[in-house]
Scaffold this active site. Structure first.
Site, PDB file in Angstrom:
ATOM      1  N   HIS A  13       4.686 -13.319 -17.274  1.00  0.00           N
ATOM      2  CA  HIS A  13       3.936 -14.486 -17.789  1.00  0.00           C
ATOM      3  C   HIS A  13       4.433 -14.773 -19.197  1.00  0.00           C
ATOM      4  O   HIS A  13       4.094 -14.051 -20.143  1.00  0.00           O
ATOM      5  CB  HIS A  13       2.423 -14.193 -17.810  1.00  0.00           C
ATOM      6  N   HIS A  15       5.556 -17.968 -22.154  1.00  0.00           N
ATOM      7  CA  HIS A  15       5.709 -19.358 -22.614  1.00  0.00           C
ATOM      8  C   HIS A  15       6.944 -19.440 -23.497  1.00  0.00           C
ATOM      9  O   HIS A  15       6.989 -18.798 -24.551  1.00  0.00           O
ATOM     10  CB  HIS A  15       4.489 -19.792 -23.437  1.00  0.00           C
ATOM     11  N   LYS A  99       1.592 -22.453 -10.706  1.00  0.00           N
ATOM     12  CA  LYS A  99       0.580 -22.093 -11.695  1.00  0.00           C
ATOM     13  C   LYS A  99      -0.626 -23.017 -11.579  1.00  0.00           C
ATOM     14  O   LYS A  99      -0.474 -24.239 -11.624  1.00  0.00           O
ATOM     15  CB  LYS A  99       1.201 -22.214 -13.098  1.00  0.00           C
ATOM     16  N   HIS A 136      -4.811 -19.154 -13.976  1.00  0.00           N
ATOM     17  CA  HIS A 136      -5.512 -18.964 -15.255  1.00  0.00           C
ATOM     18  C   HIS A 136      -6.989 -18.845 -14.897  1.00  0.00           C
ATOM     19  O   HIS A 136      -7.608 -19.822 -14.497  1.00  0.00           O
ATOM     20  CB  HIS A 136      -5.252 -20.146 -16.196  1.00  0.00           C
ATOM     21  N   ASP A 247       2.231 -13.054 -21.895  1.00  0.00           N
ATOM     22  CA  ASP A 247       1.593 -14.285 -22.369  1.00  0.00           C
ATOM     23  C   ASP A 247       2.015 -14.581 -23.805  1.00  0.00           C
ATOM     24  O   ASP A 247       1.234 -15.125 -24.592  1.00  0.00           O
ATOM     25  CB  ASP A 247       0.065 -14.218 -22.251  1.00  0.00           C
TER      26      ASP A 247
HETATM   27  C1  NCD Z   1      -1.204 -20.425 -23.907  1.00  0.00           C
HETATM   28  C2  NCD Z   1      -0.352 -21.506 -24.567  1.00  0.00           C
HETATM   29  O1  NCD Z   1      -0.394 -21.636 -25.784  1.00  0.00           O
HETATM   30  O2  NCD Z   1       0.387 -22.190 -23.850  1.00  0.00           O
HETATM   31  N1  NCD Z   1      -2.166 -19.959 -24.857  1.00  0.00           N
HETATM   32  C3  NCD Z   1      -2.816 -18.791 -24.829  1.00  0.00           C
HETATM   33  O3  NCD Z   1      -3.680 -18.579 -25.660  1.00  0.00           O
HETATM   34  N2  NCD Z   1      -2.546 -17.868 -23.930  1.00  0.00           N
HETATM   35  C4  NCD Z   1      -1.828 -20.966 -22.686  1.00  0.00           C
HETATM   36  C5  NCD Z   1      -2.388 -19.936 -21.766  1.00  0.00           C
HETATM   37  O4  NCD Z   1      -1.671 -19.128 -21.192  1.00  0.00           O
HETATM   38  O5  NCD Z   1      -3.612 -19.923 -21.594  1.00  0.00           O
HETATM   39 ZN    ZN Z   2      -0.171 -18.100 -20.902  1.00  0.00          ZN
END
Ligand code: NCD
Ligand code: ZN
Length: 349
Positions: A13, A15, A99, A136, A247
């Site tokens: 996971h 970003h 997702k 989520h 994450d």
């Molecule tokens: C994530 C983001 O900033 O894209 N933020 C987070 O706090 N984890 C989004 C997510 O995974 O919920």
């Molecule tokens: Zn996330």
């Protein structure tokens, strides 16, 4: 000299964002991880297989020249998503998972799902073809306290869906509560849970006690200590259906340090060092590999990585940058509030 050699980890996971942030952060993940499940919550989101193809190219272009990092693409489920498009992306090997964001639950989730009935035809198709769904797991009902949103999601959404589509492969992402751990443990082989690095280390006091600390604010928000302990137990016990999803979610500092700051913790640079620390504290270094490198591939039905990485314990704390630069702005790196002694040897073999 203490070292630990494990199969190269994957991040289930992540970003990576796009543009300048992508360029700045991708090398950190690529330095340690072989593969990562790439979150699709860009603006606009990655909805179609064609979007995923274009995003994949951007990611590959942002990697260091000699990198063999493999982005595993996901599609952002909307109420307009087409089962045929999703299936085609999966069958081509371009897309690994879908997702599901409840609309409004977190960063860039406005186009997510309001009514799960509207996406049932897609979920049924995914169950048929064995395509994983990453969820989520928080309700967005403003009447529900933010600290209860995961537990209520399990009751209102996950359990009914689990019963309705037992074949659907579901990943409950970034589990933050004992309720989530219990759900995954009880749910059987088609359900897994990812756990982040930071939720193994902080509880909600980190955000709120002695001053408000926006760099510990993420979603789902960190809960009370009993929950952190349940997560630690699940991660370090070697249970097969829990694995790492960092994450890592970078936001530039001005968007974190303001009156209404964004949710997200950027932990890609020091995740493995922090995890080695946590597993050592729990007397579970021998189970780190299962969490970072074995359980994820097993659930996703992918091969484990061929290469290995070595973690080394250093007598002196290791200097880790507290901020990185992204297109002229800074992004703050997760501070675990303990000295970091573990380092990752460069060059997997
Ligand atoms: C994530 C983001 O900033 O894209 N933020 C987070 O706090 N984890 C989004 C997510 O995974 O919920
Ligand atoms: Zn996330």
């Amino acid at each position: 000299m203490k070292t630990l050699t494990i199969r190269q980890p994957d991040d289930w996971h992540l970003h990576l964002r796009d543009a300048a942030i992508l360029k700045a952060v991708a090398p950190f993940s690529a330095a340690h991880f072989k593969r990562a499940i790439i979150m699709p919550n860009l603006v606009p989101p990655v909805v179609t297989a064609a979007d995923a193809m274009a995003y994949r190219e951007q990611i590959v272009a942002a990697l260091p020249p000699d990198s063999d990092f493999q982005p595993l693409m996901t599609l952002y489920l909307t109420e307009g998503s087409r089962a045929d498009d999703i299936e085609a992306g999966f069958r081509d090997g371009l897309v690994t998972a879908v997702k599901l964001y409840p609309a409004g639950a977190t960063t860039n989730s406005q186009s997510g799902v309001r009514n799960i009935e509207a996406v049932m035809p897609v979920l049924e198709r995914m169950a048929e073809i064995g395509m994983p769904l990453c969820m989520h797991g928080e309700v967005t009902d403003p009447a529900i306290d933010i600290f209860d949103r995961e537990a209520v999601f399990i009751e209102r959404v996950l359990q009914p869906l689990r019963r309705r589509l037992p074949e659907l492969r579901i990943v409950m992402e970034h589990v933050t509560t004992k309720d989530g751990v219990d759900f995954v443990q009880a749910a059987g082989e088609n359900t897994a849970g990812t756990i982040t690095t930071h939720h193994l280390i902080i509880n909600r006091n980190a955000i709120l006690a002695g001053g408000i600390r926006p760099h510990y604010y993420c979603l789902p928000v960190a809960k009370r200590e009993t929950h952190r302990l349940a997560l630690r137990k699940a991660a370090t016990a070697g249970e097969g259906r829990f694995f790492l999803g960092t994450d890592s979610a970078p936001h530039v500092d001005p968007l974190k340090e303001c009156a209404c700051g964004c949710a997200g913790v950027f932990n890609a640079p020091n995740t493995l060092a922090c995890l080695a620390h946590v597993f050592e504290e729990e007397g579970a270094l021998d189970r780190l590999e299962a969490f970072t490198s074995l359980n994820g591939p097993s659930f996703y039905k992918l091969p484990v990585n061929e290469r290995h990485v070595t973690l080394r314990w250093n007598d002196e704390p290791v200097e880790v940058p507290s901020k990185i630069n992204a297109g002229g702005e800074t992004i703050t790196v997760f501070d675990p509030m303990f000295p970091i002694h573990w380092s990752v040897e460069s060059g997997a073999s």
